[in-house]
Enzyme design. Structure first.
Site, PDB file in Angstrom:
ATOM      1  N   ARG A 180       0.847  -1.199   0.000  1.00  0.00           N
ATOM      2  CA  ARG A 180       0.000   0.000   0.000  1.00  0.00           C
ATOM      3  C   ARG A 180       0.880   1.245   0.000  1.00  0.00           C
ATOM      4  O   ARG A 180       1.701   1.408   0.917  1.00  0.00           O
ATOM      5  CB  ARG A 180      -0.885   0.045   1.260  1.00  0.00           C
ATOM      6  CG  ARG A 180      -1.782  -1.173   1.466  1.00  0.00           C
ATOM      7  CD  ARG A 180      -3.062  -1.041   0.668  1.00  0.00           C
ATOM      8  NE  ARG A 180      -3.836  -2.277   0.721  1.00  0.00           N
ATOM      9  CZ  ARG A 180      -4.986  -2.410   1.365  1.00  0.00           C
ATOM     10  NH1 ARG A 180      -5.490  -1.388   2.032  1.00  0.00           N
ATOM     11  NH2 ARG A 180      -5.637  -3.567   1.331  1.00  0.00           N
ATOM     12  N   GLU A 224       0.791   4.090   1.183  1.00  0.00           N
ATOM     13  CA  GLU A 224       0.179   4.977   2.186  1.00  0.00           C
ATOM     14  C   GLU A 224       1.247   5.998   2.531  1.00  0.00           C
ATOM     15  O   GLU A 224       2.125   5.712   3.343  1.00  0.00           O
ATOM     16  CB  GLU A 224      -0.163   4.213   3.468  1.00  0.00           C
ATOM     17  CG  GLU A 224      -0.972   2.959   3.288  1.00  0.00           C
ATOM     18  CD  GLU A 224      -2.439   3.179   3.572  1.00  0.00           C
ATOM     19  OE1 GLU A 224      -2.849   4.340   3.692  1.00  0.00           O
ATOM     20  OE2 GLU A 224      -3.166   2.176   3.665  1.00  0.00           O
ATOM     21  N   HIS A 284      -0.068   2.105  10.013  1.00  0.00           N
ATOM     22  CA  HIS A 284      -0.030   1.790   8.586  1.00  0.00           C
ATOM     23  C   HIS A 284       1.378   1.405   8.161  1.00  0.00           C
ATOM     24  O   HIS A 284       2.345   2.064   8.535  1.00  0.00           O
ATOM     25  CB  HIS A 284      -0.477   2.995   7.750  1.00  0.00           C
ATOM     26  CG  HIS A 284      -1.935   3.276   7.841  1.00  0.00           C
ATOM     27  ND1 HIS A 284      -2.473   4.096   8.793  1.00  0.00           N
ATOM     28  CD2 HIS A 284      -2.976   2.824   7.091  1.00  0.00           C
ATOM     29  CE1 HIS A 284      -3.792   4.138   8.628  1.00  0.00           C
ATOM     30  NE2 HIS A 284      -4.122   3.373   7.609  1.00  0.00           N
ATOM     31  N   SER A 288     -11.563  -6.335   7.594  1.00  0.00           N
ATOM     32  CA  SER A 288     -12.562  -5.655   6.799  1.00  0.00           C
ATOM     33  C   SER A 288     -13.057  -6.640   5.745  1.00  0.00           C
ATOM     34  O   SER A 288     -12.256  -7.410   5.199  1.00  0.00           O
ATOM     35  CB  SER A 288     -11.888  -4.457   6.130  1.00  0.00           C
ATOM     36  OG  SER A 288     -12.864  -3.649   5.573  1.00  0.00           O
TER      37      SER A 288
END
Ligand code: ATP
Ligand code: AMO
Length: 462
Positions: free
Chosen positions: A227, A229, A236, A388
Protein backbone atom coordinates in the site's frame (compact mmCIF):
# COMPACT_ATOMS: atom_id res chain seq x y z
CA UNK A 1 17.64 -33.62 25.47
CA UNK A 2 20.21 -31.69 23.50
CA UNK A 3 22.55 -29.85 25.82
CA UNK A 4 23.76 -27.19 23.47
CA UNK A 5 21.08 -24.62 24.16
CA UNK A 6 20.20 -22.62 27.23
CA UNK A 7 16.65 -23.88 27.16
CA UNK A 8 17.27 -27.55 27.87
CA UNK A 9 16.36 -29.30 31.11
CA UNK A 10 19.42 -30.53 32.92
CA UNK A 11 20.29 -31.70 36.40
CA UNK A 12 22.34 -29.82 38.93
CA UNK A 13 26.04 -30.76 39.22
CA UNK A 14 25.97 -32.18 35.71
CA UNK A 15 28.73 -31.25 33.25
CA UNK A 16 27.18 -29.42 30.37
CA UNK A 17 28.00 -27.56 27.18
CA UNK A 18 26.11 -24.38 26.25
CA UNK A 19 26.38 -22.08 23.24
CA UNK A 20 25.15 -18.51 23.40
CA UNK A 21 25.99 -14.83 23.08
CA UNK A 22 27.89 -12.82 25.66
CA UNK A 23 25.22 -10.48 26.95
CA UNK A 24 27.41 -8.97 29.64
CA UNK A 25 30.78 -9.64 31.20
CA UNK A 26 32.50 -8.44 34.36
CA UNK A 27 36.06 -9.42 35.34
CA UNK A 28 37.11 -9.07 38.97
CA UNK A 29 40.53 -10.33 40.14
CA UNK A 30 40.78 -14.00 39.37
CA UNK A 31 37.05 -14.24 38.60
CA UNK A 32 34.98 -13.43 35.52
CA UNK A 33 31.17 -13.28 35.48
CA UNK A 34 29.60 -13.82 32.10
CA UNK A 35 25.89 -13.49 31.34
CA UNK A 36 25.20 -15.80 28.43
CA UNK A 37 22.04 -15.24 26.37
CA UNK A 38 20.12 -17.36 23.88
CA UNK A 39 16.59 -16.57 22.63
CA UNK A 40 14.73 -15.46 25.80
CA UNK A 41 17.05 -17.23 28.25
CA UNK A 42 20.03 -15.94 30.19
CA UNK A 43 22.46 -17.85 32.33
CA UNK A 44 25.28 -16.66 34.57
CA UNK A 45 28.62 -18.41 33.99
CA UNK A 46 31.51 -17.99 36.40
CA UNK A 47 35.11 -18.44 35.51
CA UNK A 48 37.43 -18.96 38.47
CA UNK A 49 41.08 -19.31 37.45
CA UNK A 50 41.43 -21.93 40.19
CA UNK A 51 39.38 -24.29 38.00
CA UNK A 52 41.59 -23.75 34.93
CA UNK A 53 45.09 -24.43 36.28
CA UNK A 54 45.39 -20.89 37.68
CA UNK A 55 45.79 -19.57 34.15
CA UNK A 56 45.35 -15.80 34.63
CA UNK A 57 45.80 -15.23 30.87
CA UNK A 58 42.25 -16.45 30.49
CA UNK A 59 40.94 -13.43 32.43
CA UNK A 60 43.15 -11.12 30.32
CA UNK A 61 41.73 -12.71 27.18
CA UNK A 62 38.17 -12.43 28.49
CA UNK A 63 38.72 -8.72 29.16
CA UNK A 64 39.08 -8.28 25.42
CA UNK A 65 36.24 -10.44 24.29
CA UNK A 66 33.48 -8.30 22.78
CA UNK A 67 29.85 -8.26 23.84
CA UNK A 68 27.50 -10.29 21.62
CA UNK A 69 30.30 -12.68 20.61
CA UNK A 70 29.17 -16.31 20.48
CA UNK A 71 30.96 -18.67 22.84
CA UNK A 72 30.87 -22.32 23.76
CA UNK A 73 31.06 -22.86 27.49
CA UNK A 74 31.71 -26.15 29.24
CA UNK A 75 31.20 -26.53 32.98
CA UNK A 76 29.14 -27.70 35.92
CA UNK A 77 25.58 -26.53 36.54
CA UNK A 78 25.24 -25.19 40.09
CA UNK A 79 22.37 -23.63 42.05
CA UNK A 80 23.81 -20.40 43.52
CA UNK A 81 24.00 -20.45 47.33
CA UNK A 82 23.13 -16.74 47.43
CA UNK A 83 20.27 -15.68 45.11
CA UNK A 84 21.46 -13.41 42.31
CA UNK A 85 19.63 -10.19 43.07
CA UNK A 86 17.36 -8.45 40.56
CA UNK A 87 17.71 -11.21 37.97
CA UNK A 88 15.70 -14.28 37.17
CA UNK A 89 18.83 -16.40 37.14
CA UNK A 90 18.18 -19.68 38.94
CA UNK A 91 21.32 -21.57 37.91
CA UNK A 92 24.87 -20.73 37.09
CA UNK A 93 27.67 -22.59 35.37
CA UNK A 94 31.11 -22.97 36.87
CA UNK A 95 33.26 -22.86 33.75
CA UNK A 96 35.92 -25.47 32.97
CA UNK A 97 36.48 -24.55 29.28
CA UNK A 98 35.45 -21.61 27.09
CA UNK A 99 35.87 -21.11 23.34
CA UNK A 100 34.92 -18.11 21.24
CA UNK A 101 33.33 -19.38 18.05
CA UNK A 102 32.27 -16.07 16.47
CA UNK A 103 33.57 -12.71 17.60
CA UNK A 104 31.68 -9.42 17.31
CA UNK A 105 34.12 -7.39 15.24
CA UNK A 106 32.26 -4.09 14.96
CA UNK A 107 31.11 -1.57 17.59
CA UNK A 108 27.54 -2.29 18.62
CA UNK A 109 24.99 0.43 17.75
CA UNK A 110 23.47 -0.08 21.22
CA UNK A 111 23.80 -2.45 24.13
CA UNK A 112 21.39 -5.35 24.32
CA UNK A 113 20.86 -4.73 28.02
CA UNK A 114 19.59 -1.22 27.08
CA UNK A 115 17.48 -2.57 24.22
CA UNK A 116 15.84 -5.01 26.66
CA UNK A 117 14.82 -2.28 29.16
CA UNK A 118 11.19 -1.77 30.12
CA UNK A 119 9.48 1.02 28.14
CA UNK A 120 6.93 3.09 30.01
CA UNK A 121 5.48 6.57 29.55
CA UNK A 122 8.06 7.93 31.99
CA UNK A 123 10.67 10.23 30.51
CA UNK A 124 14.00 8.51 29.98
CA UNK A 125 12.50 5.01 29.98
CA UNK A 126 13.34 4.64 26.27
CA UNK A 127 17.06 3.88 26.17
CA UNK A 128 17.22 3.01 22.46
CA UNK A 129 15.00 5.00 20.12
CA UNK A 130 12.91 3.40 17.40
CA UNK A 131 14.97 4.66 14.45
CA UNK A 132 18.19 3.36 15.97
CA UNK A 133 16.49 0.01 16.56
CA UNK A 134 15.06 -0.23 13.05
CA UNK A 135 18.29 0.95 11.38
CA UNK A 136 19.96 -1.94 13.18
CA UNK A 137 17.00 -4.31 13.15
CA UNK A 138 19.15 -7.43 13.06
CA UNK A 139 20.59 -6.51 16.49
CA UNK A 140 17.25 -5.21 17.75
CA UNK A 141 15.61 -8.54 16.89
CA UNK A 142 17.91 -10.16 19.46
CA UNK A 143 15.93 -8.71 22.39
CA UNK A 144 13.80 -11.02 24.49
CA UNK A 145 10.63 -9.12 23.58
CA UNK A 146 11.31 -9.18 19.84
CA UNK A 147 12.03 -12.88 19.82
CA UNK A 148 8.72 -13.45 21.66
CA UNK A 149 6.77 -11.10 19.36
CA UNK A 150 7.79 -13.08 16.30
CA UNK A 151 7.13 -16.44 17.94
CA UNK A 152 3.57 -15.20 18.57
CA UNK A 153 3.29 -13.83 15.04
CA UNK A 154 4.21 -17.26 13.73
CA UNK A 155 1.64 -18.77 16.12
CA UNK A 156 -1.15 -16.54 14.75
CA UNK A 157 -0.40 -17.67 11.18
CA UNK A 158 -0.29 -21.29 12.28
CA UNK A 159 -3.60 -21.02 14.16
CA UNK A 160 -5.20 -19.23 11.20
CA UNK A 161 -4.08 -22.02 8.86
CA UNK A 162 -5.00 -24.73 11.36
CA UNK A 163 -8.55 -23.43 11.79
CA UNK A 164 -9.18 -23.02 8.07
CA UNK A 165 -7.58 -26.32 7.08
CA UNK A 166 -9.82 -28.03 9.64
CA UNK A 167 -12.78 -26.51 7.76
CA UNK A 168 -11.58 -27.76 4.35
CA UNK A 169 -10.23 -24.51 2.94
CA UNK A 170 -7.66 -24.46 0.11
CA UNK A 171 -4.58 -22.30 0.58
CA UNK A 172 -4.00 -20.26 -2.59
CA UNK A 173 -1.14 -18.09 -3.91
CA UNK A 174 -2.34 -15.23 -6.08
CA UNK A 175 -0.05 -12.97 -8.15
CA UNK A 176 1.50 -9.89 -6.58
CA UNK A 177 2.43 -8.31 -9.94
CA UNK A 178 -0.78 -6.98 -11.42
CA UNK A 179 -1.87 -5.24 -14.59
CA UNK A 180 -4.58 -3.32 -12.73
CA UNK A 181 -4.87 -2.08 -9.15
CA UNK A 182 -7.10 -4.26 -6.96
CA UNK A 183 -8.37 -1.64 -4.49
CA UNK A 184 -8.40 1.57 -6.57
CA UNK A 185 -5.47 3.65 -7.74
CA UNK A 186 -4.66 5.96 -4.82
CA UNK A 187 -2.66 3.55 -2.70
CA UNK A 188 -1.23 1.32 -5.45
CA UNK A 189 2.52 1.19 -6.14
CA UNK A 190 2.99 1.60 -9.89
CA UNK A 191 5.91 -0.13 -11.59
CA UNK A 192 7.46 -0.75 -14.98
CA UNK A 193 6.68 -4.17 -16.30
CA UNK A 194 8.88 -4.49 -19.39
CA UNK A 195 7.16 -2.23 -21.96
CA UNK A 196 3.95 -1.84 -19.89
CA UNK A 197 3.07 -0.40 -16.53
CA UNK A 198 1.90 -2.63 -13.71
CA UNK A 199 1.02 -2.50 -10.01
CA UNK A 200 2.02 -4.27 -6.83
CA UNK A 201 -1.01 -6.07 -5.36
CA UNK A 202 -2.82 -4.05 -2.67
CA UNK A 203 -4.77 -7.21 -1.85
CA UNK A 204 -5.61 -10.56 -3.47
CA UNK A 205 -9.21 -9.34 -3.77
CA UNK A 206 -9.99 -9.90 -7.45
CA UNK A 207 -8.08 -13.18 -7.64
CA UNK A 208 -9.51 -14.77 -4.49
CA UNK A 209 -13.00 -14.02 -5.86
CA UNK A 210 -12.04 -15.54 -9.22
CA UNK A 211 -11.03 -18.70 -7.34
CA UNK A 212 -14.55 -18.80 -5.89
CA UNK A 213 -15.93 -18.39 -9.40
CA UNK A 214 -13.68 -21.26 -10.43
CA UNK A 215 -15.60 -23.38 -7.91
CA UNK A 216 -12.99 -23.64 -5.11
CA UNK A 217 -15.70 -22.86 -2.50
CA UNK A 218 -13.38 -21.86 0.39
CA UNK A 219 -9.95 -20.29 -0.03
CA UNK A 220 -7.40 -18.43 2.06
CA UNK A 221 -4.05 -16.78 1.52
CA UNK A 222 -1.24 -15.59 3.80
CA UNK A 223 0.90 -13.17 1.79
CA UNK A 224 2.40 -9.69 1.64
CA UNK A 225 0.37 -6.85 0.13
CA UNK A 226 1.56 -3.38 -0.76
CA UNK A 227 0.00 0.00 0.00
CA UNK A 228 1.44 3.35 -1.05
CA UNK A 229 0.18 4.98 2.19
CA UNK A 230 2.26 8.13 2.12
CA UNK A 231 1.72 8.92 5.79
CA UNK A 232 3.80 7.87 8.71
CA UNK A 233 1.15 6.63 11.12
CA UNK A 234 1.67 4.20 13.98
CA UNK A 235 -0.72 1.70 12.33
CA UNK A 236 -0.03 1.79 8.59
CA UNK A 237 2.75 -0.03 6.75
CA UNK A 238 3.59 0.14 3.04
CA UNK A 239 3.96 -3.63 3.02
CA UNK A 240 2.05 -5.85 5.42
CA UNK A 241 1.01 -9.47 5.69
CA UNK A 242 -2.61 -9.96 4.75
CA UNK A 243 -4.59 -12.95 5.98
CA UNK A 244 -7.31 -13.24 3.36
CA UNK A 245 -10.39 -15.43 3.26
CA UNK A 246 -13.04 -15.88 0.58
CA UNK A 247 -15.88 -18.39 0.90
CA UNK A 248 -19.35 -19.21 -0.33
CA UNK A 249 -22.45 -19.15 1.90
CA UNK A 250 -25.81 -20.84 1.70
CA UNK A 251 -28.50 -18.33 2.71
CA UNK A 252 -26.99 -15.21 4.22
CA UNK A 253 -23.56 -13.54 4.37
CA UNK A 254 -23.88 -13.36 8.19
CA UNK A 255 -23.17 -17.13 8.28
CA UNK A 256 -19.63 -16.21 7.24
CA UNK A 257 -19.35 -13.35 9.75
CA UNK A 258 -20.08 -15.86 12.54
CA UNK A 259 -17.45 -18.16 11.05
CA UNK A 260 -14.73 -15.44 11.03
CA UNK A 261 -15.72 -14.61 14.59
CA UNK A 262 -15.36 -18.23 15.72
CA UNK A 263 -11.94 -18.32 14.04
CA UNK A 264 -10.82 -15.28 16.07
CA UNK A 265 -12.25 -16.83 19.24
CA UNK A 266 -10.07 -19.89 18.50
CA UNK A 267 -6.96 -17.81 17.77
CA UNK A 268 -7.33 -15.61 20.90
CA UNK A 269 -8.01 -18.61 23.12
CA UNK A 270 -5.03 -20.62 21.86
CA UNK A 271 -2.78 -17.56 21.99
CA UNK A 272 -3.51 -16.74 25.57
CA UNK A 273 -4.29 -20.11 27.13
CA UNK A 274 -1.40 -22.26 25.88
CA UNK A 275 1.35 -22.33 28.50
CA UNK A 276 4.18 -21.71 26.01
CA UNK A 277 2.41 -18.63 24.62
CA UNK A 278 1.73 -17.27 28.11
CA UNK A 279 5.47 -17.31 28.73
CA UNK A 280 6.17 -15.28 25.56
CA UNK A 281 3.35 -12.83 26.37
CA UNK A 282 4.84 -12.27 29.83
CA UNK A 283 8.29 -11.64 28.37
CA UNK A 284 6.82 -9.00 26.01
CA UNK A 285 4.86 -7.38 28.84
CA UNK A 286 8.04 -7.08 30.90
CA UNK A 287 9.38 -4.73 28.26
CA UNK A 288 6.12 -3.22 26.99
CA UNK A 289 3.59 -3.21 29.85
CA UNK A 290 -0.04 -3.19 28.69
CA UNK A 291 -3.48 -4.24 29.92
CA UNK A 292 -4.44 -7.81 29.05
CA UNK A 293 -6.56 -8.12 25.92
CA UNK A 294 -10.07 -9.19 26.96
CA UNK A 295 -12.91 -10.64 24.90
CA UNK A 296 -16.28 -12.29 25.51
CA UNK A 297 -17.46 -15.77 24.49
CA UNK A 298 -20.29 -14.06 22.66
CA UNK A 299 -18.92 -11.21 20.57
CA UNK A 300 -21.10 -8.07 20.48
CA UNK A 301 -22.21 -7.15 16.95
CA UNK A 302 -23.46 -3.60 16.26
CA UNK A 303 -24.79 -2.08 13.07
CA UNK A 304 -23.03 1.08 11.85
CA UNK A 305 -26.17 2.99 12.78
CA UNK A 306 -26.12 1.61 16.34
CA UNK A 307 -22.41 2.40 16.66
CA UNK A 308 -22.88 6.03 15.57
CA UNK A 309 -25.87 6.39 17.90
CA UNK A 310 -23.72 5.13 20.80
CA UNK A 311 -21.20 7.89 20.04
CA UNK A 312 -23.95 10.52 19.87
CA UNK A 313 -25.57 9.29 23.08
CA UNK A 314 -22.24 9.40 24.92
CA UNK A 315 -21.58 12.99 23.71
CA UNK A 316 -18.59 12.01 21.62
CA UNK A 317 -20.16 13.02 18.34
CA UNK A 318 -22.45 15.84 17.34
CA UNK A 319 -24.37 14.56 14.33
CA UNK A 320 -27.93 14.73 13.10
CA UNK A 321 -29.28 11.17 12.93
CA UNK A 322 -30.45 11.74 9.36
CA UNK A 323 -26.77 12.20 8.36
CA UNK A 324 -25.55 8.86 9.72
CA UNK A 325 -25.16 7.27 6.30
CA UNK A 326 -23.20 10.17 4.86
CA UNK A 327 -20.83 10.26 7.85
CA UNK A 328 -17.43 8.47 7.64
CA UNK A 329 -16.36 7.39 11.13
CA UNK A 330 -12.80 8.69 11.74
CA UNK A 331 -10.07 6.73 13.49
CA UNK A 332 -10.48 8.94 16.56
CA UNK A 333 -14.21 8.19 16.69
CA UNK A 334 -13.47 4.46 16.26
CA UNK A 335 -11.24 4.70 19.32
CA UNK A 336 -13.90 6.55 21.31
CA UNK A 337 -16.34 3.81 20.36
CA UNK A 338 -13.80 1.24 21.54
CA UNK A 339 -13.75 2.93 24.97
CA UNK A 340 -17.55 3.03 25.17
CA UNK A 341 -17.85 -0.65 24.20
CA UNK A 342 -15.18 -1.55 26.76
CA UNK A 343 -17.07 0.36 29.45
CA UNK A 344 -20.50 -1.09 28.60
CA UNK A 345 -19.60 -4.63 27.49
CA UNK A 346 -16.18 -5.23 29.12
CA UNK A 347 -14.62 -6.37 25.87
CA UNK A 348 -11.77 -5.21 23.61
CA UNK A 349 -13.17 -7.15 20.66
CA UNK A 350 -16.41 -6.52 18.72
CA UNK A 351 -17.89 -6.36 15.22
CA UNK A 352 -19.62 -3.61 13.28
CA UNK A 353 -21.78 -4.48 10.27
CA UNK A 354 -23.73 -2.60 7.59
CA UNK A 355 -21.46 0.32 6.78
CA UNK A 356 -22.74 2.97 4.37
CA UNK A 357 -22.40 1.65 0.80
CA UNK A 358 -20.53 4.72 -0.40
CA UNK A 359 -17.68 4.03 2.09
CA UNK A 360 -16.96 0.54 0.78
CA UNK A 361 -15.10 -0.75 -2.29
CA UNK A 362 -16.84 -1.31 -5.65
CA UNK A 363 -17.15 -5.09 -5.22
CA UNK A 364 -19.31 -4.75 -2.04
CA UNK A 365 -22.96 -5.84 -2.16
CA UNK A 366 -25.63 -3.45 -0.93
CA UNK A 367 -28.87 -4.21 0.91
CA UNK A 368 -31.60 -4.58 -1.68
CA UNK A 369 -34.20 -3.00 0.68
CA UNK A 370 -32.00 0.05 1.30
CA UNK A 371 -29.12 0.62 -1.11
CA UNK A 372 -27.47 3.12 1.24
CA UNK A 373 -26.58 0.20 3.51
CA UNK A 374 -23.96 -2.38 2.52
CA UNK A 375 -23.59 -6.00 3.54
CA UNK A 376 -20.17 -5.26 4.97
CA UNK A 377 -18.38 -5.72 8.28
CA UNK A 378 -15.27 -4.64 10.17
CA UNK A 379 -13.84 -6.36 13.25
CA UNK A 380 -12.20 -4.25 15.95
CA UNK A 381 -9.62 -4.83 18.68
CA UNK A 382 -9.09 -2.11 21.32
CA UNK A 383 -11.08 0.32 19.13
CA UNK A 384 -9.04 -0.27 15.96
CA UNK A 385 -9.94 -2.09 12.75
CA UNK A 386 -8.23 -5.43 12.21
CA UNK A 387 -10.54 -7.02 9.66
CA UNK A 388 -12.56 -5.65 6.80
CA UNK A 389 -14.86 -7.56 4.50
CA UNK A 390 -18.23 -7.90 2.83
CA UNK A 391 -20.69 -9.91 0.84
CA UNK A 392 -19.55 -9.54 -2.76
CA UNK A 393 -21.61 -8.53 -5.75
CA UNK A 394 -22.06 -11.77 -7.65
CA UNK A 395 -24.50 -10.56 -10.31
CA UNK A 396 -22.49 -9.45 -13.32
CA UNK A 397 -24.84 -6.62 -14.30
CA UNK A 398 -24.85 -5.09 -10.83
CA UNK A 399 -21.05 -5.44 -10.82
CA UNK A 400 -20.66 -3.61 -14.13
CA UNK A 401 -22.96 -0.81 -12.91
CA UNK A 402 -20.91 -0.45 -9.75
CA UNK A 403 -17.58 -0.44 -11.59
CA UNK A 404 -18.94 2.47 -13.64
CA UNK A 405 -20.36 4.23 -10.58
CA UNK A 406 -16.85 4.16 -9.04
CA UNK A 407 -15.41 5.65 -12.26
CA UNK A 408 -13.34 2.53 -12.89
CA UNK A 409 -12.51 1.25 -16.36
CA UNK A 410 -14.71 -1.76 -17.21
CA UNK A 411 -12.32 -2.83 -19.99
CA UNK A 412 -9.38 -3.08 -17.61
CA UNK A 413 -11.41 -5.22 -15.21
CA UNK A 414 -12.88 -7.51 -17.88
CA UNK A 415 -10.78 -10.49 -16.78
CA UNK A 416 -12.49 -10.22 -13.37
CA UNK A 417 -15.98 -9.22 -14.52
CA UNK A 418 -16.08 -12.07 -17.07
CA UNK A 419 -15.60 -14.65 -14.34
CA UNK A 420 -19.01 -13.52 -13.01
CA UNK A 421 -20.61 -13.63 -16.45
CA UNK A 422 -20.00 -17.40 -16.41
CA UNK A 423 -22.02 -17.61 -13.13
CA UNK A 424 -20.93 -17.03 -9.55
CA UNK A 425 -21.82 -18.60 -6.19
CA UNK A 426 -23.03 -16.21 -3.46
CA UNK A 427 -19.88 -15.46 -1.47
CA UNK A 428 -18.19 -13.14 0.97
CA UNK A 429 -14.69 -12.68 2.36
CA UNK A 430 -12.35 -10.62 4.44
CA UNK A 431 -8.82 -9.28 4.75
CA UNK A 432 -6.99 -9.18 8.07
CA UNK A 433 -3.81 -7.23 8.86
CA UNK A 434 -1.51 -9.68 10.65
CA UNK A 435 0.74 -6.99 12.17
CA UNK A 436 -2.31 -5.09 13.43
CA UNK A 437 -3.83 -8.13 15.12
CA UNK A 438 -0.60 -8.80 17.00
CA UNK A 439 0.02 -5.13 17.87
CA UNK A 440 -3.48 -4.81 19.33
CA UNK A 441 -3.50 -8.19 21.05
CA UNK A 442 -0.35 -7.15 22.92
CA UNK A 443 -1.40 -3.49 23.35
CA UNK A 444 1.78 -2.23 21.61
CA UNK A 445 1.94 1.40 20.49
CA UNK A 446 3.40 1.00 17.01
CA UNK A 447 2.87 -1.44 14.13
CA UNK A 448 6.61 -1.37 13.36
CA UNK A 449 7.10 -3.43 16.52
CA UNK A 450 5.19 -6.33 14.95
CA UNK A 451 6.73 -6.11 11.48
CA UNK A 452 10.00 -8.01 11.02
CA UNK A 453 11.63 -5.47 8.68
CA UNK A 454 9.01 -2.69 8.44
CA UNK A 455 8.42 -0.72 5.27
CA UNK A 456 7.04 2.79 5.66
CA UNK A 457 7.34 5.87 3.41
CA UNK A 458 10.78 6.63 4.85
CA UNK A 459 12.14 3.12 5.19
CA UNK A 460 13.10 0.67 2.48
CA UNK A 461 16.13 -0.86 4.24
CA UNK A 462 17.22 -2.94 6.06
P1 ATP B 1 -7.53 1.18 7.42
O1 ATP B 1 -6.20 0.91 6.86
O2 ATP B 1 -7.63 1.05 8.88
O3 ATP B 1 -8.66 0.60 6.61
P2 ATP B 1 -7.64 3.32 5.85
O4 ATP B 1 -6.46 2.88 5.07
O5 ATP B 1 -9.01 3.20 5.32
O6 ATP B 1 -7.63 2.68 7.28
P3 ATP B 1 -8.31 5.85 6.67
O7 ATP B 1 -9.51 5.29 7.34
O8 ATP B 1 -8.45 6.78 5.53
O9 ATP B 1 -7.29 4.75 6.23
O10 ATP B 1 -7.39 6.51 7.75
C1 ATP B 1 -7.16 5.85 8.92
C2 ATP B 1 -6.32 6.73 9.81
O11 ATP B 1 -4.99 6.71 9.34
C3 ATP B 1 -6.71 8.20 9.86
O12 ATP B 1 -7.73 8.48 10.76
C4 ATP B 1 -5.41 8.80 10.30
O13 ATP B 1 -5.19 8.58 11.67
C5 ATP B 1 -4.42 7.97 9.56
N1 ATP B 1 -4.08 8.57 8.29
C6 ATP B 1 -4.53 8.21 7.07
N2 ATP B 1 -3.99 8.97 6.13
C7 ATP B 1 -3.20 9.86 6.75
C8 ATP B 1 -2.36 10.91 6.30
N3 ATP B 1 -2.22 11.22 5.00
N4 ATP B 1 -1.65 11.60 7.22
C9 ATP B 1 -1.74 11.28 8.52
N5 ATP B 1 -2.53 10.30 8.99
C10 ATP B 1 -3.24 9.60 8.13
P1 AMO C 1 -8.72 -3.22 3.76
O1 AMO C 1 -8.06 -2.31 2.77
O2 AMO C 1 -9.63 -2.56 4.74
O3 AMO C 1 -9.57 -4.36 2.99
O4 AMO C 1 -7.61 -4.04 4.53
C1 AMO C 1 -7.95 -5.12 5.37
C2 AMO C 1 -7.17 -5.07 6.67
O5 AMO C 1 -5.77 -4.93 6.42
C3 AMO C 1 -5.16 -4.13 7.44
N1 AMO C 1 -4.49 -2.99 6.81
C4 AMO C 1 -3.24 -2.57 7.08
N2 AMO C 1 -2.32 -3.02 7.94
C5 AMO C 1 -1.13 -2.39 7.97
N3 AMO C 1 -0.80 -1.35 7.16
C6 AMO C 1 -1.69 -0.88 6.26
N4 AMO C 1 -1.33 0.12 5.45
C7 AMO C 1 -2.98 -1.47 6.20
N5 AMO C 1 -4.08 -1.27 5.45
C8 AMO C 1 -4.98 -2.19 5.82
C9 AMO C 1 -6.25 -3.75 8.41
C10 AMO C 1 -7.50 -3.88 7.57
O6 AMO C 1 -8.61 -4.19 8.37
N6 AMO C 1 -9.83 -6.46 0.02
C11 AMO C 1 -10.24 -5.95 1.30
C12 AMO C 1 -10.59 -7.09 2.26
C13 AMO C 1 -11.79 -7.91 1.85
O7 AMO C 1 -12.87 -7.30 1.65
O8 AMO C 1 -11.67 -9.13 1.76
C14 AMO C 1 -9.15 -5.10 1.92
O9 AMO C 1 -7.99 -5.21 1.56
O10 AMO C 1 -6.22 -4.72 9.45
Amino acid sequence: CSKNTLSCKIREQENIWVRGRIHDIRCKGSLAFIILRHKIYTLQCILDVKNINNDKNMIKWLNHITLESIVDIYGKLIKPTIPIESTNIKYEIHISKLFCISKTSKDLPFLLKDANMKETFEEGSIKVNQDNRLNNRCIDLRTHANYSIFVLQSQICQLFREYLNKHNFIEIHTPKLLGESSEGGATAFKLNYFDKSGYLAQSPQLYKQMCINAGFEKVYEVAPVFRAENSNTYRHLCEYVSLDIEMTYKYDYMENVYFYDSMFQYIFTQLSKLQKNKMFINVIKEQYPADDFVWLDKTPIFTYEEAIKMLIKNNKLNLDEKDIFIYDMSTDMEKELGKIVKMLYKTDYYIIINFPSNLRPFYTMYDEQNKQISHSYDFFMRGEEILSGAQRISDVNILIDNVKRFNLDVNKLNFYIDSFAYSSFPHSGCGIGLERVLMLFLGLNNIRKTSLFPRDPKRLTP
